[in-house]
Design an enzyme around this catalytic site. Structure first.
Site, PDB file in Angstrom:
ATOM      1  N   HIS A 152     -48.179  27.408  11.067  1.00  0.00           N
ATOM      2  CA  HIS A 152     -48.101  25.951  11.015  1.00  0.00           C
ATOM      3  C   HIS A 152     -49.321  25.331  11.687  1.00  0.00           C
ATOM      4  O   HIS A 152     -49.924  24.368  11.188  1.00  0.00           O
ATOM      5  CB  HIS A 152     -46.830  25.453  11.730  1.00  0.00           C
ATOM      6  CG  HIS A 152     -45.607  25.446  10.879  1.00  0.00           C
ATOM      7  ND1 HIS A 152     -45.019  26.596  10.418  1.00  0.00           N
ATOM      8  CD2 HIS A 152     -44.847  24.415  10.417  1.00  0.00           C
ATOM      9  CE1 HIS A 152     -43.934  26.284   9.701  1.00  0.00           C
ATOM     10  NE2 HIS A 152     -43.817  24.957   9.679  1.00  0.00           N
ATOM     11  N   GLU A 155      -8.237   3.330   6.713  1.00  0.00           N
ATOM     12  CA  GLU A 155      -9.002   2.979   5.509  1.00  0.00           C
ATOM     13  C   GLU A 155      -9.032   1.457   5.314  1.00  0.00           C
ATOM     14  O   GLU A 155     -10.094   0.857   5.133  1.00  0.00           O
ATOM     15  CB  GLU A 155      -8.351   3.648   4.297  1.00  0.00           C
ATOM     16  CG  GLU A 155      -9.001   3.287   2.973  1.00  0.00           C
ATOM     17  CD  GLU A 155      -8.219   3.816   1.794  1.00  0.00           C
ATOM     18  OE1 GLU A 155      -8.803   3.863   0.688  1.00  0.00           O
ATOM     19  OE2 GLU A 155      -7.031   4.172   1.946  1.00  0.00           O
ATOM     20  N   HIS A 156      -7.877   0.831   5.311  1.00  0.00           N
ATOM     21  CA  HIS A 156      -7.760  -0.621   5.177  1.00  0.00           C
ATOM     22  C   HIS A 156      -7.189  -1.187   6.479  1.00  0.00           C
ATOM     23  O   HIS A 156      -6.205  -0.664   6.986  1.00  0.00           O
ATOM     24  CB  HIS A 156      -6.802  -1.007   4.049  1.00  0.00           C
ATOM     25  CG  HIS A 156      -7.103  -0.376   2.731  1.00  0.00           C
ATOM     26  ND1 HIS A 156      -6.378   0.702   2.231  1.00  0.00           N
ATOM     27  CD2 HIS A 156      -8.042  -0.661   1.798  1.00  0.00           C
ATOM     28  CE1 HIS A 156      -6.863   1.040   1.055  1.00  0.00           C
ATOM     29  NE2 HIS A 156      -7.869   0.233   0.762  1.00  0.00           N
ATOM     30  N   GLN A 215       0.816  -1.214   0.000  1.00  0.00           N
ATOM     31  CA  GLN A 215       0.000   0.000   0.000  1.00  0.00           C
ATOM     32  C   GLN A 215       0.849   1.264   0.000  1.00  0.00           C
ATOM     33  O   GLN A 215       0.442   2.299  -0.525  1.00  0.00           O
ATOM     34  CB  GLN A 215      -0.935  -0.002   1.212  1.00  0.00           C
ATOM     35  CG  GLN A 215      -1.977  -1.104   1.158  1.00  0.00           C
ATOM     36  CD  GLN A 215      -2.812  -1.036  -0.110  1.00  0.00           C
ATOM     37  OE1 GLN A 215      -3.508  -0.050  -0.359  1.00  0.00           O
ATOM     38  NE2 GLN A 215      -2.755  -2.073  -0.924  1.00  0.00           N
ATOM     39  N   ASP A 274      -8.584  -4.027  -3.429  1.00  0.00           N
ATOM     40  CA  ASP A 274      -8.322  -2.924  -4.356  1.00  0.00           C
ATOM     41  C   ASP A 274      -8.675  -3.279  -5.793  1.00  0.00           C
ATOM     42  O   ASP A 274      -9.136  -2.424  -6.559  1.00  0.00           O
ATOM     43  CB  ASP A 274      -6.840  -2.537  -4.306  1.00  0.00           C
ATOM     44  CG  ASP A 274      -6.518  -1.567  -3.183  1.00  0.00           C
ATOM     45  OD1 ASP A 274      -7.457  -1.044  -2.571  1.00  0.00           O
ATOM     46  OD2 ASP A 274      -5.325  -1.343  -2.928  1.00  0.00           O
ATOM     47  N   HIS A 297       1.398   3.519  -3.137  1.00  0.00           N
ATOM     48  CA  HIS A 297       0.363   4.386  -3.709  1.00  0.00           C
ATOM     49  C   HIS A 297       0.884   5.795  -3.975  1.00  0.00           C
ATOM     50  O   HIS A 297       0.493   6.438  -4.949  1.00  0.00           O
ATOM     51  CB  HIS A 297      -0.840   4.470  -2.763  1.00  0.00           C
ATOM     52  CG  HIS A 297      -1.931   3.499  -3.088  1.00  0.00           C
ATOM     53  ND1 HIS A 297      -2.745   3.635  -4.182  1.00  0.00           N
ATOM     54  CD2 HIS A 297      -2.350   2.389  -2.450  1.00  0.00           C
ATOM     55  CE1 HIS A 297      -3.615   2.650  -4.214  1.00  0.00           C
ATOM     56  NE2 HIS A 297      -3.406   1.873  -3.181  1.00  0.00           N
TER      57      HIS A 297
END
Length: 437
Positions: free
Chosen positions: A413, A319-320, A251, A353, A254
């Site tokens: 109302h 995230e992961h 990862q 992914d 990235h």
């Protein structure tokens, strides 16, 4: 044993300074595209991507040419991945049901689930043309029933990336554009002289793309504000350092600012993983990227108990989260803050992914504390309706409504309720007063 940090990442303060610089650049680009439309998009594309085509939207012939560029095997692999995404999205869609219930005699409430009418799916193409992002956006929106799906991805090497274009086309995109960055997000969200605006923009991107989505949110819908990819590997001594290091670097490649964190209850595994990361960086072809992320954002944390590991993991809200322990289901049962879990050594984040079928557009920057990732439900509006079938029911609800409006002092109302109590309930309620209990 107290929680120990063998390695720290970059501070939050330093990251926030970077964000401020990005914010100013994005604000200017959005204003430019809003003001000048296609002309601004063309100038920005030439400036940032060295890309000046006659038109940004690909023709059917250009799309077909991209598809022909791929081998039968490559096309089959793309179709396989899209089938997995489609199957899971379809199961999710079938779990979303319309509701209609009679809550009181003569009072019917319900909700309908309807797709948004148009979506733009962005596919990044900076360091890597992320073919899989086409599946995640386009295929999922298609299953949701979105009638107009447009896509955009920047040029790669001075031309549209054939694999990305093929994935967009096979996924079911109605319009395919080759442009990228903030100008692409702005053009699709705000519209130009040649591009009709959409109701929603989804898909990952760099810091500038994420900031553009953040600033546009409200004028359009978005999936989430996705920052740099993040991974957390939770491991014990049932696995080895090579496996942990491989998954961290998988990862970290990235980008230059990708947090990759090891959380373990084994000091031996922690130290071994640090050494193994350095060994792998000597032979990894993308080490020039992954190595910077590991140096600046990598962390190694050693806890004592499983409870401590869950507490730290929920605080990180990654995230992961890849769990490689003797009992990975313990974390499934007890963790609350994560984008997606990958349970056991047989799976990994790359599966998610690229191909396994769950969506890879996931919350970053601790957003997992309050949201999940992109799924078919993000493209669907759940809208309520109500009807009152009898005079008696209208008068009953009206009497309660009248008194509740009086508590708030909202006289007009209250009169909406009172007039129905008079007409359908036959009660004499003076104008501007509440219905007696």
């Amino acid at each position: 044993m107290a929680i120990q940090y063998l390695k720290h990442g970059r501070s939050a303060e330093a990251s926030s300074q970077d964000a401020a610089k990005v914010r100013d650049v994005v604000t200017g680009i959005l204003a430019d595209v809003a003001s000048r439309g296609d002309i601004a998009v063309a100038e920005l594309s030439a400036k940032f991507d060295n890309w000046s085509p006659e038109r940004f939207r690909l023709s059917e012939d250009e799309i077909a040419s991209c598809v022909r560029t791929l081998s039968p095997g490559q096309l089959a692999d793309i179709k396989f991945a899209q089938a997995q995404v489609r199957n899971f999205a379809q199961a999710q869609r079938e779990s979303i049901r319309d509701v209609e219930i009679e809550t009181l005699p003569g009072v019917v409430l319900g909700h309908k689930n309807m797709p948004v009418d148009s979506v733009a799916c962005y596919v990044p193409g900076g360091k890597f043309p992320l073919v899989a992002s086409a599946h995640m956006g386009v295929v999922t929106a298609k299953v949701a029933g979105v009638p107009r799906i447009i896509t955009a991805s920047p040029p790669v090497g001075g031309k549209p990336n054939p694999a990305v274009v093929a994935a967009m086309h096979l996924g079911g995109a109605d319009e395919i554009y080759t442009f990228g960055g903030v100008q692409a997000i702005a053009a699709m969200a705000l519209g130009t002289q040649t591009i009709d605006p959409v109701a929603m923009v989804v898909g990952p991107g760099n810091a500038f793309v994420a900031e553009a989505k953040r600033q546009l949110f409200g004028r359009i819908g978005i999936d989430l504000i996705a920052g740099p990819s993040e991974t957390l590997v939770i491991a014990d001594d049932s696995v080895d350092a090579e496996l942990c290091a491989t998954d961290l670097l998988g990862q970290a490649e990235h980008g230059f600012n990708t947090p990759a964190v090891l959380l373990t209850n084994s000091m031996q595994l922690a130290k071994g993983t640090i050494a193994e990361v350095e060994r792998l960086l000597e032979i990894l072809p993308t080490a020039n990227t992954a190595g910077v992320s590991w140096r600046d954002y990598g962390e190694v944390i050693v806890a004592d108990t499983l409870e401590e590991m869950v507490s730290v993991a929920d605080r990180i809200a990654s995230e992961h989260v890849q769990v490689m322990t003797r009992d990975p289901d313990y974390f499934l049962k007890n963790m609350k803050n994560y984008g997606a879990l990958f349970l056991g050594a047989r799976t990994n984040v790359a599966y998610g992914d690229k191909v396994i079928g769950t969506n890879h557009t996931l919350p970053t920057g601790k957003a997992a504390r309050y949201t999940g990732g992109l799924w078919v439900g993000k493209f669907i509006k759940t809208c309520t309706y109500q009807t009152v079938l009898t005079d008696e029911a209208s008068a009953l609800i009206g009497s309660y409504c009248s008194r509740l409006c009086a508590i708030e002092g909202m006289i007009a109302h209250g009169e909406q309720a009172n007039i129905r109590v008079r007409r359908f309930g036959g009660r004499d309620v003076p104008y501007g007063t509440a219905v007696p209990a």
